[in-house]
Design a protein around this motif. Structure first.
Motif, PDB file in Angstrom:
ATOM      1  N   ALA A  81       0.898  -1.238   0.029  1.00  0.00           N
ATOM      2  CA  ALA A  81       0.004   0.069   0.147  1.00  0.00           C
ATOM      3  C   ALA A  81       0.865   1.307   0.024  1.00  0.00           C
ATOM      4  CB  ALA A  81      -1.116   0.049   1.246  1.00  0.00           C
ATOM      5  N   GLU A  82       1.970   1.343   0.910  1.00  0.00           N
ATOM      6  CA  GLU A  82       2.960   2.412   0.834  1.00  0.00           C
ATOM      7  C   GLU A  82       3.591   2.478  -0.554  1.00  0.00           C
ATOM      8  OE1 GLU A  82       6.952   3.134   3.236  1.00  0.00           O
ATOM      9  OE2 GLU A  82       5.230   2.502   4.353  1.00  0.00           O
ATOM     10  N   ALA A  84       2.363   1.711  -3.300  1.00  0.00           N
ATOM     11  CA  ALA A  84       1.313   2.199  -4.601  1.00  0.00           C
ATOM     12  C   ALA A  84       0.875   3.604  -4.275  1.00  0.00           C
ATOM     13  CB  ALA A  84      -0.061   1.325  -4.336  1.00  0.00           C
ATOM     14  N   SER A  85       0.614   4.014  -2.799  1.00  0.00           N
ATOM     15  CA  SER A  85       0.367   5.777  -2.761  1.00  0.00           C
ATOM     16  C   SER A  85       1.540   6.539  -2.500  1.00  0.00           C
ATOM     17  CB  SER A  85      -0.584   5.724  -1.658  1.00  0.00           C
ATOM     18  OG  SER A  85      -0.123   5.164  -0.183  1.00  0.00           O
ATOM     19  N   GLU A  87       2.799   7.176   0.330  1.00  0.00           N
ATOM     20  CA  GLU A  87       2.601   7.770   1.693  1.00  0.00           C
ATOM     21  C   GLU A  87       2.817   6.441   2.680  1.00  0.00           C
ATOM     22  OE1 GLU A  87      -1.104   9.794   2.285  1.00  0.00           O
ATOM     23  OE2 GLU A  87      -0.862  10.793   0.504  1.00  0.00           O
ATOM     24  N   VAL A  89       1.799   3.951   5.626  1.00  0.00           N
ATOM     25  CA  VAL A  89       0.730   3.361   5.915  1.00  0.00           C
ATOM     26  C   VAL A  89       0.620   2.957   7.442  1.00  0.00           C
ATOM     27  CG1 VAL A  89      -1.304   1.826   5.665  1.00  0.00           C
ATOM     28  CG2 VAL A  89      -0.005   2.480   3.740  1.00  0.00           C
TER      29      VAL A  89
END
Length: 133
Positions: A81-82, A84-85, A87, A89
């Motif tokens: 997730a980190e 991909a974004s 930012e 998480v």
């Protein structure tokens, strides 16, 4: 554990009848039955305790394994997730929900008011007279 066949059992019965005698045989069989029952009860209790300890140990091992797998999955999902974004998480277990309260102050107040109303005696209507008998 003990493998006693029909032939061995027949030999034991014949020897018991000869040694004990037919007169005292019912009493001896009753006593033997009680002892066998006690032994079975103790062995069953012991076996149950051992089984419970084994189950607890297995559960502890499984919980440890599941916790390790859960942490690995959380790290992988946070990293993906980190990535991909871009930012960071927040990782860790989700917050626990609060337990529902059994009785709230709002629900207790109307009940107290209704209890107070039940204790009040109705006043006589104006102009009504009381009869004294």
């Amino acid at each position: 554990m003990f493998d006693i066949g029909a032939a061995e059992l027949l030999v034991i019965i014949i020897v018991a009848v000869l040694v004990i005698g037919p007169k005292d045989m019912p009493h001896a069989m009753r006593t033997a039955g009680r002892w066998i029952g006690k032994v079975r009860k103790v062995s069953s209790h012991f076996r149950t305790g051992i089984d419970a300890m084994v189950r607890e140990a297995e559960l502890e091992d499984m919980e440890k394994k599941w916790k390790e797998q859960n942490e690995a999955i959380m790290k992988r999902s946070a990293a993906s997730a980190e990535a991909a974004s871009g930012e960071p998480v927040m990782t860790g277990p989700p917050p626990k929900p609060e337990a529902p309260k059994s009785v709230s102050a709002e629900s207790a107040a109307p009940k107290a008011a209704s209890d107070a109303v039940e204790d009040v005696q109705p006043e006589p209507a104006p102009g009504a007279t009381e009869s004294k008998d």
